[in-house]
Write an enzyme that holds these catalytic residues in place. Structure first.
Site, PDB file in Angstrom:
ATOM      1  N   SER A   1      -7.972  -0.297   6.167  1.00 33.98           N
ATOM      2  CA  SER A   1      -7.051  -1.037   5.310  1.00 33.98           C
ATOM      3  C   SER A   1      -6.174  -1.946   6.151  1.00 33.98           C
ATOM      4  O   SER A   1      -5.843  -1.631   7.307  1.00 33.98           O
ATOM      5  CB  SER A   1      -6.175  -0.010   4.588  1.00 33.98           C
ATOM      6  OG  SER A   1      -5.093  -0.636   3.966  1.00 33.98           O
TER       7      SER A   1
ATOM      8  N   TYR B   1      -0.277   7.747   4.435  1.00 27.25           N
ATOM      9  CA  TYR B   1      -1.570   7.152   4.066  1.00 27.25           C
ATOM     10  C   TYR B   1      -2.014   6.168   5.152  1.00 27.25           C
ATOM     11  O   TYR B   1      -3.133   6.255   5.683  1.00 27.25           O
ATOM     12  CB  TYR B   1      -1.483   6.434   2.706  1.00 27.25           C
ATOM     13  CG  TYR B   1      -2.684   5.543   2.461  1.00 27.25           C
ATOM     14  CD1 TYR B   1      -3.940   6.105   2.225  1.00 27.25           C
ATOM     15  CD2 TYR B   1      -2.589   4.157   2.535  1.00 27.25           C
ATOM     16  CE1 TYR B   1      -5.058   5.291   2.047  1.00 27.25           C
ATOM     17  CE2 TYR B   1      -3.696   3.343   2.362  1.00 27.25           C
ATOM     18  CZ  TYR B   1      -4.925   3.919   2.124  1.00 27.25           C
ATOM     19  OH  TYR B   1      -6.027   3.114   1.971  1.00 27.25           O
TER      20      TYR B   1
ATOM     21  N   LYS C   1      -5.232   6.318   8.002  1.00 22.85           N
ATOM     22  CA  LYS C   1      -6.289   5.314   8.214  1.00 22.85           C
ATOM     23  C   LYS C   1      -6.342   4.939   9.694  1.00 22.85           C
ATOM     24  O   LYS C   1      -7.421   4.796  10.280  1.00 22.85           O
ATOM     25  CB  LYS C   1      -6.001   4.066   7.358  1.00 22.85           C
ATOM     26  CG  LYS C   1      -6.224   4.291   5.886  1.00 22.85           C
ATOM     27  CD  LYS C   1      -7.709   4.286   5.552  1.00 22.85           C
ATOM     28  CE  LYS C   1      -8.021   4.997   4.276  1.00 22.85           C
ATOM     29  NZ  LYS C   1      -9.419   5.159   3.968  1.00 22.85           N
TER      30      LYS C   1
HETATM   31  P1  NAD Z   1     -10.793   5.569  -5.317  1.00 28.26           P
HETATM   32  O1  NAD Z   1      -9.788   6.667  -5.362  1.00 28.26           O
HETATM   33  O2  NAD Z   1     -11.107   4.853  -6.578  1.00 28.26           O
HETATM   34  O3  NAD Z   1     -12.152   6.104  -4.677  1.00 28.26           O
HETATM   35  C1  NAD Z   1     -12.204   7.166  -3.754  1.00 28.26           C
HETATM   36  C2  NAD Z   1     -13.263   8.142  -4.247  1.00 28.26           C
HETATM   37  O4  NAD Z   1     -13.368   9.218  -3.298  1.00 28.26           O
HETATM   38  C3  NAD Z   1     -12.903   8.771  -5.597  1.00 28.26           C
HETATM   39  O5  NAD Z   1     -14.024   8.670  -6.452  1.00 28.26           O
HETATM   40  C4  NAD Z   1     -12.590  10.234  -5.263  1.00 28.26           C
HETATM   41  O6  NAD Z   1     -12.956  11.100  -6.321  1.00 28.26           O
HETATM   42  C5  NAD Z   1     -13.422  10.455  -4.000  1.00 28.26           C
HETATM   43  N1  NAD Z   1     -12.871  11.461  -3.073  1.00 28.26           N
HETATM   44  C6  NAD Z   1     -11.593  11.594  -2.636  1.00 28.26           C
HETATM   45  N2  NAD Z   1     -11.503  12.630  -1.779  1.00 28.26           N
HETATM   46  C7  NAD Z   1     -12.752  13.150  -1.656  1.00 28.26           C
HETATM   47  C8  NAD Z   1     -13.303  14.245  -0.931  1.00 28.26           C
HETATM   48  N3  NAD Z   1     -12.525  14.994  -0.130  1.00 28.26           N
HETATM   49  N4  NAD Z   1     -14.636  14.507  -1.040  1.00 28.26           N
HETATM   50  C9  NAD Z   1     -15.426  13.741  -1.849  1.00 28.26           C
HETATM   51  N5  NAD Z   1     -14.949  12.707  -2.577  1.00 28.26           N
HETATM   52  C10 NAD Z   1     -13.630  12.420  -2.481  1.00 28.26           C
HETATM   53  O7  NAD Z   1     -10.288   4.527  -4.191  1.00 28.26           O
HETATM   54  P2  NAD Z   1     -10.820   3.065  -3.872  1.00 28.26           P
HETATM   55  O8  NAD Z   1      -9.775   2.111  -4.274  1.00 28.26           O
HETATM   56  O9  NAD Z   1     -12.199   2.912  -4.343  1.00 28.26           O
HETATM   57  O10 NAD Z   1     -10.781   3.129  -2.283  1.00 28.26           O
HETATM   58  C11 NAD Z   1     -11.913   3.511  -1.529  1.00 28.26           C
HETATM   59  C12 NAD Z   1     -11.534   3.568  -0.069  1.00 28.26           C
HETATM   60  O11 NAD Z   1     -11.021   2.296   0.333  1.00 28.26           O
HETATM   61  C13 NAD Z   1     -10.439   4.587   0.255  1.00 28.26           C
HETATM   62  O12 NAD Z   1     -10.749   5.203   1.496  1.00 28.26           O
HETATM   63  C14 NAD Z   1      -9.195   3.744   0.362  1.00 28.26           C
HETATM   64  O13 NAD Z   1      -8.254   4.322   1.245  1.00 28.26           O
HETATM   65  C15 NAD Z   1      -9.750   2.449   0.947  1.00 28.26           C
HETATM   66  N6  NAD Z   1      -8.932   1.281   0.632  1.00 28.26           N
HETATM   67  C16 NAD Z   1      -8.589   1.021  -0.652  1.00 28.26           C
HETATM   68  C17 NAD Z   1      -7.782  -0.073  -0.951  1.00 28.26           C
HETATM   69  C18 NAD Z   1      -7.341  -0.358  -2.367  1.00 28.26           C
HETATM   70  O14 NAD Z   1      -6.347  -1.054  -2.557  1.00 28.26           O
HETATM   71  N7  NAD Z   1      -8.045   0.122  -3.388  1.00 28.26           N
HETATM   72  C19 NAD Z   1      -7.345  -0.916   0.085  1.00 28.26           C
HETATM   73  C20 NAD Z   1      -7.729  -0.628   1.388  1.00 28.26           C
HETATM   74  C21 NAD Z   1      -8.522   0.482   1.652  1.00 28.26           C
HETATM   75  C1  WQD Z   2       1.211  -6.083  -4.239  1.00 28.85           C
HETATM   76  C2  WQD Z   2       2.461  -6.900  -4.494  1.00 28.85           C
HETATM   77  C3  WQD Z   2       4.457  -5.568  -4.590  1.00 28.85           C
HETATM   78  C4  WQD Z   2       3.368  -3.337  -8.200  1.00 28.85           C
HETATM   79  C5  WQD Z   2      -1.084  -1.383  -1.212  1.00 28.85           C
HETATM   80  C6  WQD Z   2      -1.198  -0.471  -0.035  1.00 28.85           C
HETATM   81  C7  WQD Z   2      -2.269  -0.943   0.897  1.00 28.85           C
HETATM   82  C8  WQD Z   2      -3.598  -1.151   0.158  1.00 28.85           C
HETATM   83  C9  WQD Z   2      -3.428  -1.979  -1.064  1.00 28.85           C
HETATM   84  C10 WQD Z   2      -4.909   0.812   0.380  1.00 28.85           C
HETATM   85  C11 WQD Z   2       3.659  -6.468  -3.643  1.00 28.85           C
HETATM   86  C12 WQD Z   2       4.187  -6.195  -5.930  1.00 28.85           C
HETATM   87  C13 WQD Z   2       3.369  -4.208  -7.120  1.00 28.85           C
HETATM   88  C14 WQD Z   2       4.311  -3.540  -9.249  1.00 28.85           C
HETATM   89  C15 WQD Z   2       5.139  -5.483  -8.089  1.00 28.85           C
HETATM   90  N1  WQD Z   2      -4.162   0.069  -0.296  1.00 28.85           N
HETATM   91  N2  WQD Z   2       4.232  -5.260  -7.070  1.00 28.85           N
HETATM   92  N3  WQD Z   2       5.157  -4.608  -9.145  1.00 28.85           N
HETATM   93  O1  WQD Z   2       1.632  -2.941  -1.506  1.00 28.85           O
HETATM   94  O2  WQD Z   2       0.215  -4.939  -0.850  1.00 28.85           O
HETATM   95  O3  WQD Z   2      -0.755  -2.695  -0.749  1.00 28.85           O
HETATM   96  O4  WQD Z   2      -2.366  -1.441  -1.870  1.00 28.85           O
HETATM   97  O5  WQD Z   2      -5.200   0.725   1.537  1.00 28.85           O
HETATM   98  O6  WQD Z   2      -2.365   0.026   1.876  1.00 28.85           O
HETATM   99  O7  WQD Z   2       0.062  -0.451   0.634  1.00 28.85           O
HETATM  100  O8  WQD Z   2      -0.320  -3.688  -2.968  1.00 28.85           O
HETATM  101  O9  WQD Z   2      -0.693  -3.933  -5.364  1.00 28.85           O
HETATM  102  O10 WQD Z   2       1.027  -2.257  -4.571  1.00 28.85           O
HETATM  103  O11 WQD Z   2       1.506  -4.695  -4.346  1.00 28.85           O
HETATM  104  O12 WQD Z   2       5.937  -6.416  -8.030  1.00 28.85           O
HETATM  105  O13 WQD Z   2       4.379  -2.778 -10.216  1.00 28.85           O
HETATM  106  O14 WQD Z   2       2.868  -6.682  -5.861  1.00 28.85           O
HETATM  107  O15 WQD Z   2       5.842  -5.535  -4.312  1.00 28.85           O
HETATM  108  O16 WQD Z   2       4.394  -7.624  -3.345  1.00 28.85           O
HETATM  109  P1  WQD Z   2       0.322  -3.591  -1.478  1.00 28.85           P
HETATM  110  P2  WQD Z   2       0.346  -3.571  -4.381  1.00 28.85           P
END
Ligand code: NAD
Ligand code: WQD
Length: 339
Positions: free
Chosen positions: A124, A149, A153
């Site tokens: 991330s 979190y 990562k």
């Molecule tokens: P998500 O929660 O929708 O998907 C994660 C999946 O993993 C879920 O289906 C959950 O049931 C499964 N899971 C969790 N723990 C598990 C375990 N111990 N064993 C088996 N399955 C398990 O999340 P997402 O948004 O699809 O994110 C996927 C990956 O990408 C995550 O590692 C997240 O940290 C990373 N990521 C997400 C974002 C974002 O904003 N969505 C941004 C950057 C990185």
């Molecule tokens: C985006 C913008 C908020 C909600 C997070 C994690 C990051 C990654 C992605 C996993 C910001 C604003 C948000 C709301 C708002 N996840 N906001 N009202 O914070 O950039 O990133 O998700 O890896 O690790 O930190 O994403 O979607 O929460 O926020 O005004 O109800 O929207 O302040 O400027 P963020 P976000």
């Protein structure tokens, strides 16, 4: 090529599985359903015509993983499984380090035992903390994380690099996602968070569909053009395609491969709200509120390395993101839950 996808029923995993299946890659899914719905498997089948093999289980169970690896010869693993809510990680650090760090170590041990040494890890942009300069390149400093979190990562990235130092035969790919949004164009799959959404886009969609009253905009006094936070939103289908590019270009090559997956463009909260209103055809109510603790002003990716080495670049714009998010939410107001 047989690819194992951990967390494949989650938001990003499910869209990636669809693109993999459509690219002819045999896809095997593991998920413990802690943050997903088994209905996703039906949706993947409706879109692609293929129902991938699914093993319900937890990546922290080595016995479960051993059994999967003994049944199917896997060539590469894409590792999405983990917990991802920043605020929750502050309240539950043990659960976050256990799922994200320990879970990955158990997975790596099982992979090593079965002679499998190719992994693509969902990292991330959070590993960059509050960047000194934008755009963020892959060599920008990491580790200055602000919550468990983000630290989990970063710790997994370090574990993977140490593993490679001990055995150079591994292929380790770290994909650092920026802000994934959007949904499959069919309207059959999208983001379906449990409880109150933490992220901007699912909150907007739930207000637009009438599930919530209004959006709280967290701060309008940042040093950005309109005062609201600026992020690099990337369509989940572009992100999915980025994984296919990584599978093709680097997953068979030994060594460490690190890429930002973003668009290289910043969008503010108010710009996203306005684009969303265009897509849904009515204004989305909002209120300016104080800043959210831990938020940064702005962040977007340098995409040059991914373009050059993965031959991949995001092609969908903000209008595509809001249109597809709205289609998903309006056609599935309660997400995957059957009412
Ligand atoms: P998500 O929660 O929708 O998907 C994660 C999946 O993993 C879920 O289906 C959950 O049931 C499964 N899971 C969790 N723990 C598990 C375990 N111990 N064993 C088996 N399955 C398990 O999340 P997402 O948004 O699809 O994110 C996927 C990956 O990408 C995550 O590692 C997240 O940290 C990373 N990521 C997400 C974002 C974002 O904003 N969505 C941004 C950057 C990185
Ligand atoms: C985006 C913008 C908020 C909600 C997070 C994690 C990051 C990654 C992605 C996993 C910001 C604003 C948000 C709301 C708002 N996840 N906001 N009202 O914070 O950039 O990133 O998700 O890896 O690790 O930190 O994403 O979607 O929460 O926020 O005004 O109800 O929207 O302040 O400027 P963020 P976000």
């Amino acid at each position: 090529m047989n690819v194992l996808v951990t967390g494949g029923l989650g938001y990003i995993g499910s869209h990636t599985c669809v693109q993999m299946i459509e690219a002819g890659i045999t896809t095997v899914i593991i998920d413990n359903l802690s943050n997903s719905n088994p209905e996703v498997l039906n949706r993947i089948e409706s879109i692609t015509g293929i129902r991938p093999r699914f093993f319900e289980g937890d990546i922290r169970s080595e016995r479960f993983l051993d059994s999967v690896f003994s049944q199917i010869r896997i060539h590469s693993v894409i590792h999405f499984a983990g917990l991802k809510a920043v605020g929750e990680s502050v309240a539950k650090p043990i659960e976050y380090y256990d799922n994200n760090v320990n879970g990955t170590l158990v997975l790596l041990r099982a992979m090593r035992k079965s002679g499998l040494k190719s992994i693509i890890f969902s990292s991330s942009a959070t590993v960059y903390g509050d960047p000194e300069t934008v755009p963020i390149t892959e060599s920008s400093p990491t580790g200055n994380t602000t919550n468990p979190y983000g630290t989990s990562k970063w710790m997994v990235e370090r574990c993977l690099q140490d593993l490679l130092a001990s055995d150079p035969a591994w292929s380790i790919t770290l994909l650092r996602y920026f802000n994934p949004v959007g949904a499959h164009t069919s309207g059959l799959m999208g983001e379906d968070p449990k409880g109150i959404p933490n992220n901007l886009m699912p909150f907007i969609t739930q207000v637009a569909v009438g599930r919530r009253e209004k959006l709280s905009v967290f701060g309008d006094d940042y040093p950005t053009p309109d005062g609201t936070g600026v992020r690099d939103y990337i369509h989940v289908m572009d992100l999915a395609d980025g994984h296919i590019a990584a599978l093709r270009e680097v997953s068979k090559r030994e060594g460490l491969h690190v890429f930002n997956l973003g668009t290289g463009k910043g969008t503010s909260v108010l710009e996203m709200l306005s684009a969303f209103s265009e897509s849904c055809g009515h204004p989305v109510p909002y209120q300016i509120c104080p800043r959210r603790p831990g938020d940064i002003a702005e962040c977007w990716a340098s995409t040059a390395k991914a373009e050059k080495e993965l031959n991949w670049k995001a092609t969908r714009n903000v209008a595509d993101m809001t249109r597809d998010s709205w289609r998903w939410q309006s056609e599935n107001p309660d997400g995957y839950e059957k009412k």
